[in-house]
Design a protein around this motif. Structure first.
Motif, PDB file in Angstrom:
ATOM      1  N   MET A   1       0.853  -1.186   0.000  1.00 29.36           N
ATOM      2  CA  MET A   1       0.000   0.000   0.000  1.00 29.36           C
ATOM      3  C   MET A   1       0.894   1.244   0.000  1.00 29.36           C
ATOM      4  N   GLN A   2       0.497   2.232  -0.770  1.00 26.99           N
ATOM      5  CA  GLN A   2       1.251   3.483  -0.861  1.00 26.99           C
ATOM      6  C   GLN A   2       0.284   4.659  -0.730  1.00 26.99           C
ATOM      7  N   SER A   3       0.687   5.649   0.040  1.00 27.01           N
ATOM      8  CA  SER A   3      -0.094   6.884   0.154  1.00 27.01           C
ATOM      9  C   SER A   3       0.286   7.793  -1.022  1.00 27.01           C
ATOM     10  N   ARG A   4      -0.475   8.845  -1.212  1.00 30.70           N
ATOM     11  CA  ARG A   4      -0.132   9.816  -2.258  1.00 30.70           C
ATOM     12  C   ARG A   4       1.242  10.425  -1.982  1.00 30.70           C
ATOM     13  N   LYS A   5       1.527  10.689  -0.707  1.00 35.74           N
ATOM     14  CA  LYS A   5       2.834  11.254  -0.339  1.00 35.74           C
ATOM     15  C   LYS A   5       3.954  10.297  -0.743  1.00 35.74           C
ATOM     16  N   GLN A   6       3.764   9.005  -0.520  1.00 38.29           N
ATOM     17  CA  GLN A   6       4.783   8.026  -0.896  1.00 38.29           C
ATOM     18  C   GLN A   6       4.934   7.924  -2.415  1.00 38.29           C
ATOM     19  N   ILE A   7       3.828   8.087  -3.122  1.00 39.46           N
ATOM     20  CA  ILE A   7       3.886   8.077  -4.591  1.00 39.46           C
ATOM     21  C   ILE A   7       4.736   9.248  -5.070  1.00 39.46           C
ATOM     22  N   VAL A   8       4.489  10.433  -4.521  1.00 41.32           N
ATOM     23  CA  VAL A   8       5.265  11.618  -4.894  1.00 41.32           C
ATOM     24  C   VAL A   8       6.743  11.394  -4.587  1.00 41.32           C
ATOM     25  N   GLU A   9       7.047  10.873  -3.411  1.00 38.23           N
ATOM     26  CA  GLU A   9       8.444  10.642  -3.017  1.00 38.23           C
ATOM     27  C   GLU A   9       9.131   9.646  -3.950  1.00 38.23           C
TER      28      GLU A   9
END
Length: 144
Positions: free
Chosen positions: A68-76
């Motif tokens: 699972m990935q959050s939007r913040k993790q996607i951006v990073e």
């Protein structure tokens, strides 16, 4: 005879309409294409906004299991990739809507490494989309 003439008139009316009017691009296909538009613009925040708050990813970079990935993790993740390969670019070679929720996208990712060596990688992603947001991003490519 009257039915035949009316049928032909109806067919000509539909056949003579521009393609855009005949078939509008399905919403899920539009969302999938927007991922690549924003990716190529290096708009990581805009790209992440196309995903749900928490998205299931399957990607060889994460191992063999979905994470699972959050939007913040996607951006990073994509900002780090961009830092390593500033000219990274994805070229779509095929888009295949599949049912009500899935869109399969074939593309070639390319760029240059810090040492100047260029690379290309064929990739396939299966997006699952619900309520206008990507809830699953399953990406497949050869790591060798």
């Amino acid at each position: 005879m009257k039915v035949l003439v009316l049928g032909l008139l109806a067919w000509f009316t539909v056949a003579c309409q521009p393609d855009a009017e005949k078939k509008k691009m399905p919403e899920n296909e539009t969302i999938a294409r927007q991922v690549y538009e924003r990716f190529n613009a290096h708009d990581w925040e805009g790209m992440a906004a196309l995903y749900s708050d928490s998205t299931e990813f399957k990607d060889p970079a994460f191992g063999t299991k979905a994470v699972m990935q959050s939007r913040k993790q996607i951006v990073e993740k994509y900002a780090a990739m961009h830092k390593e390969t500033p000219d990274i670019h994805d070229e779509i070679t095929g888009v295949y809507p599949s049912g009500d929720k899935r869109v399969i996208v074939e593309f070639v990712s390319s760029g240059s490494m810090p040492d100047g060596n260029k690379w290309e990688l064929p990739i396939c992603t299966v997006f699952t989309i619900e309520k206008g947001k990507i809830i699953k991003d399953y990406t497949y490519y050869d790591q060798e």
